[in-house]
Scaffold this motif. Structure first.
Motif, PDB file in Angstrom:
ATOM      1  N   PRO A  98       6.998 -19.797  -4.129  1.00  6.48           N
ATOM      2  CA  PRO A  98       7.010 -20.723  -5.269  1.00  6.48           C
ATOM      3  C   PRO A  98       6.799 -22.180  -4.868  1.00  6.48           C
ATOM      4  O   PRO A  98       6.261 -22.958  -5.671  1.00  6.48           O
ATOM      5  N   LEU A  99       7.186 -22.559  -3.650  1.00  2.00           N
ATOM      6  CA  LEU A  99       7.002 -23.968  -3.249  1.00  2.00           C
ATOM      7  C   LEU A  99       5.521 -24.276  -3.011  1.00  2.00           C
ATOM      8  O   LEU A  99       4.970 -25.195  -3.613  1.00  2.00           O
ATOM      9  N   TYR A 100       4.872 -23.510  -2.147  1.00  2.00           N
ATOM     10  CA  TYR A 100       3.433 -23.727  -1.950  1.00  2.00           C
ATOM     11  C   TYR A 100       2.655 -23.417  -3.225  1.00  2.00           C
ATOM     12  O   TYR A 100       1.666 -24.063  -3.541  1.00  2.00           O
TER      13      TYR A 100
ATOM     14  N   ASP B 284      11.430 -15.238   8.607  1.00  3.98           N
ATOM     15  CA  ASP B 284      10.336 -14.554   7.905  1.00  3.98           C
ATOM     16  C   ASP B 284       9.182 -15.481   7.499  1.00  3.98           C
ATOM     17  O   ASP B 284       8.221 -15.029   6.888  1.00  3.98           O
ATOM     18  N   HIS B 285       9.275 -16.762   7.831  1.00  2.00           N
ATOM     19  CA  HIS B 285       8.280 -17.700   7.307  1.00  2.00           C
ATOM     20  C   HIS B 285       6.860 -17.359   7.780  1.00  2.00           C
ATOM     21  O   HIS B 285       5.920 -17.375   6.987  1.00  2.00           O
ATOM     22  N   GLY B 286       6.728 -17.064   9.087  1.00  9.97           N
ATOM     23  CA  GLY B 286       5.402 -16.753   9.613  1.00  9.97           C
ATOM     24  C   GLY B 286       4.802 -15.529   8.954  1.00  9.97           C
ATOM     25  O   GLY B 286       3.634 -15.517   8.547  1.00  9.97           O
ATOM     26  N   GLU B 287       5.605 -14.511   8.821  1.00 10.20           N
ATOM     27  CA  GLU B 287       5.116 -13.260   8.232  1.00 10.20           C
ATOM     28  C   GLU B 287       4.781 -13.457   6.751  1.00 10.20           C
ATOM     29  O   GLU B 287       3.737 -13.005   6.265  1.00 10.20           O
TER      30      GLU B 287
ATOM     31  N   PRO C  48       0.833  -1.218   0.000  1.00 14.59           N
ATOM     32  CA  PRO C  48       0.000   0.000   0.000  1.00 14.59           C
ATOM     33  C   PRO C  48       0.863   1.262   0.000  1.00 14.59           C
ATOM     34  O   PRO C  48       0.446   2.312  -0.499  1.00 14.59           O
ATOM     35  N   ASP C  49       2.086   1.130   0.537  1.00 11.19           N
ATOM     36  CA  ASP C  49       2.982   2.282   0.575  1.00 11.19           C
ATOM     37  C   ASP C  49       3.745   2.473  -0.737  1.00 11.19           C
ATOM     38  O   ASP C  49       4.579   3.359  -0.857  1.00 11.19           O
ATOM     39  N   GLY C  50       3.463   1.581  -1.721  1.00 14.07           N
ATOM     40  CA  GLY C  50       4.114   1.712  -3.019  1.00 14.07           C
ATOM     41  C   GLY C  50       5.519   1.140  -3.055  1.00 14.07           C
ATOM     42  O   GLY C  50       6.193   1.211  -4.071  1.00 14.07           O
ATOM     43  N   VAL C  51       5.944   0.536  -1.945  1.00 19.26           N
ATOM     44  CA  VAL C  51       7.299  -0.014  -1.884  1.00 19.26           C
ATOM     45  C   VAL C  51       7.250  -1.527  -2.151  1.00 19.26           C
ATOM     46  O   VAL C  51       6.386  -2.227  -1.636  1.00 19.26           O
ATOM     47  N   SER C  52       8.183  -2.001  -2.996  1.00 21.35           N
ATOM     48  CA  SER C  52       8.301  -3.435  -3.246  1.00 21.35           C
ATOM     49  C   SER C  52       9.295  -4.026  -2.259  1.00 21.35           C
ATOM     50  O   SER C  52      10.481  -3.731  -2.333  1.00 21.35           O
ATOM     51  N   GLY C  53       8.814  -4.837  -1.339  1.00 19.84           N
ATOM     52  CA  GLY C  53       9.703  -5.459  -0.358  1.00 19.84           C
ATOM     53  C   GLY C  53      10.608  -6.481  -1.020  1.00 19.84           C
ATOM     54  O   GLY C  53      10.439  -6.835  -2.195  1.00 19.84           O
ATOM     55  N   ILE C  54      11.569  -6.949  -0.249  1.00 18.76           N
ATOM     56  CA  ILE C  54      12.509  -7.962  -0.760  1.00 18.76           C
ATOM     57  C   ILE C  54      11.773  -9.278  -0.970  1.00 18.76           C
ATOM     58  O   ILE C  54      11.075  -9.764  -0.083  1.00 18.76           O
ATOM     59  N   GLY C  55      11.933  -9.838  -2.139  1.00 16.53           N
ATOM     60  CA  GLY C  55      11.241 -11.080  -2.481  1.00 16.53           C
ATOM     61  C   GLY C  55      11.004 -11.094  -3.976  1.00 16.53           C
ATOM     62  O   GLY C  55      11.510 -10.241  -4.704  1.00 16.53           O
TER      63      GLY C  55
ATOM     64  N   VAL D  16       3.994 -14.048  -1.316  1.00 15.82           N
ATOM     65  CA  VAL D  16       4.739 -14.587  -0.173  1.00 15.82           C
ATOM     66  C   VAL D  16       6.165 -14.058  -0.117  1.00 15.82           C
ATOM     67  O   VAL D  16       6.666 -13.710   0.933  1.00 15.82           O
ATOM     68  N   GLY D  17       6.798 -13.981  -1.270  1.00 10.79           N
ATOM     69  CA  GLY D  17       8.138 -13.396  -1.294  1.00 10.79           C
ATOM     70  C   GLY D  17       9.264 -14.395  -1.128  1.00 10.79           C
ATOM     71  O   GLY D  17      10.113 -14.507  -1.975  1.00 10.79           O
ATOM     72  N   GLY D  18       9.290 -15.121  -0.040  1.00  5.66           N
ATOM     73  CA  GLY D  18      10.376 -16.082   0.187  1.00  5.66           C
ATOM     74  C   GLY D  18      10.183 -17.361  -0.599  1.00  5.66           C
ATOM     75  O   GLY D  18       9.299 -17.465  -1.457  1.00  5.66           O
TER      76      GLY D  18
END
Lengths: 241, 216
Positions: B85-87, B40-43, A41-48, B79-81
């Protein structure tokens, strides 16, 4: 019609930065970044990494000659693989197993030369295998200290030349890309100061600055044309004078 | 036990119950991952499943396969981590396995779980005993296949799968990690439960609860 490139990274900034870098050497190649997660929502792309970003980039990068995807680490590779699976495993989209920066630059230069997807992938995947050349070259534009190949070692039909760099910047990234791109499209085996003249990364590792002499040895059906091309570029200072 | 038919409503309830249970266990998963990973898994899982719930508020999948595909796409994007892609691949392969079916019979369910597990293995290149999600999924798939072959209904098949996944997650405690970030720790990863196996058990239990008629 050129092969397009997609850069997948955990970091939006890293992907954008690499696109910026590679695009400088490949102005006609479609290079798209797919870095970071979907913006919050803040327009920032987090790491991932984000499947949607990767899929959008793959669609956008395809000009008809296919797309090469490069990814940085672990889950970015998995996301890239998953994206290809989601798209039904298209034949004209492939993932390179390459060092990200070196692979992207080499792929971009090769794509710029009009090479097909297979060649572009190969350029990426062989961009960082410095078994035949110096690893510790180029420490800031100094002269190269590399053993030139012995002229007598050149076989029949070999063409060689000694050429001195006259442009102040020497053989930096853009000229290296120009040479590797043009030589890559020729039927030639060419060594410049002991490294593969068709590899932009290897040329850059020479760190050859102004005044450095390049020893060029070429063989193959385009050998004479290839050496002429290097001579013309060097004598013109790569258009930088 | 007489369960619900394994239709789109079940699949949607499964996803919503998963979101709730992942949210409840967010801190626990973070703690598990902090011990042997990057914490970071939970988040990440909470964000991914919350995004699924948000998407389900906008559209209602008509089949279990459509629900799985929605989950796959969302998890891989949010999800990011590595769990994304696994789930995501697990749900995508399950979606492909069930096709357009409106209702899954026990055999189709067992097949979908096997396809999901195979997807996780293919994507993560982990094997049984590497201290990963696979250690929960593989026994779950075996238990589901046995239960389906023995004539159990869908709810009972899922119950057997969830139980096996829970046992499989517990069994990761003494293992030394050979895949994923925990593998960097080598022997020091022993004595901790694998977070991915733990979340897999939670999610498979949610599937069984949804089949037993529990609403989100």
């Amino acid at each position: 019609m050129r092969v397009g490139l997609v850069i997948v990274s955990h970091s939006a900034q890293l992907a954008d930065g690499l696109v910026e870098l590679a695009a400088q050497m490949a102005p006609d190649v479609t290079l798209l970044a797919a870095g970071g997660m979907d913006a919050g929502p803040d327009g920032v792309s987090g790491i991932g990494t984000s499947l949607e970003k990767v899929m959008d980039a793959v669609s956008g990068a395809d000009a008809g000659a296919g797309v090469l995807v490069l990814a940085d680490l672990g889950s970015a590779v998995m996301t890239a693989e998953a994206a290809l699976e989601f798209l039904g495993g298209p034949e004209n989209v492939v993932l390179a197993h390459a060092a990200l920066v070196e692979g992207a630059v080499a792929a971009a230069v090769t794509a710029q030369s009009g090479a097909d997807l297979e060649l572009v992938k190969k350029a990426a995947e062989t961009a960082f295998t410095p078994v035949d050349g110096p690893v510790q070259g180029g420490t800031g534009g100094g002269t190269a200290v590399v053993d030139p190949p012995a002229p007598s070692g050149a076989g029949n039909g070999a063409v060689s030349a000694e050429l001195q760099l006259i442009n102040p910047m020497g053989l930096h990234a853009r000229p290296a890309a120009t040479l590797a791109g043009a030589l890559g499209a020729m039927d030639v085996d060419i060594e410049i100061n002991g490294v593969d003249g068709q590899s932009v990364m290897m040329l850059m590792t020479l760190g050859a600055g102004e005044g450095t002499t390049l020893s060029v040895t070429a063989s193959g059906s385009d050998a004479a044309r290839a050496v002429d091309l290097v001579r013309t570029e060097v004598e013109n200072g790569f258009g930088e004078l | 036990m007489v369960g619900q038919p394994l239709d789109a409503a079940w699949a949607i309830a499964w996803l919503k119950l998963s979101a709730a249970v992942v949210a409840e266990n967010r801190l626990r998963l973070i703690e598990l991952d902090r011990s042997i990973g990057d914490g970071d898994h939970g988040e990440n899982m909470d964000r991914g499943f919350a995004a699924i719930v948000a998407k389900l508020a906008e559209e209602t999948p008509a089949t279990p396969g459509a629900a799985f595909k929605l989950a796959a796409m969302t998890l891989m994007s949010k999800v990011g981590g590595a769990a994304g892609p696994l789930y995501g691949t697990a749900f995508l392969r399950a979606a492909t396995a069930v096709g357009e079916s409106a209702t899954l019979d026990p055999a189709a369910l067992a097949g979908a779980l096997a396809a999901a597990r195979d997807g996780v293995v293919a994507r993560g290149k982990a094997e049984l005993g590497d201290k990963t999600m696979v250690d929960a999924w593989s026994p779950a798939v075996d238990a589901a296949a046995s239960a389906a072959a023995a004539g159990a209904d869908g709810a009972a098949v899922l119950d057997a799968a969830a139980e096996a996944a829970e046992a499989g997650a517990v069994a990761t405690d003494p293992l030394t990690a050979r895949k994923g970030r925990a593998s960097y720790l080598g022997e020091r990863s022993a004595g901790h439960r694998d977070p991915g196996a733990a979340s897999s058990a939670l999610i498979l239990r949610a599937a069984a609860r949804a089949a037993a008629g529990e609403a989100a």
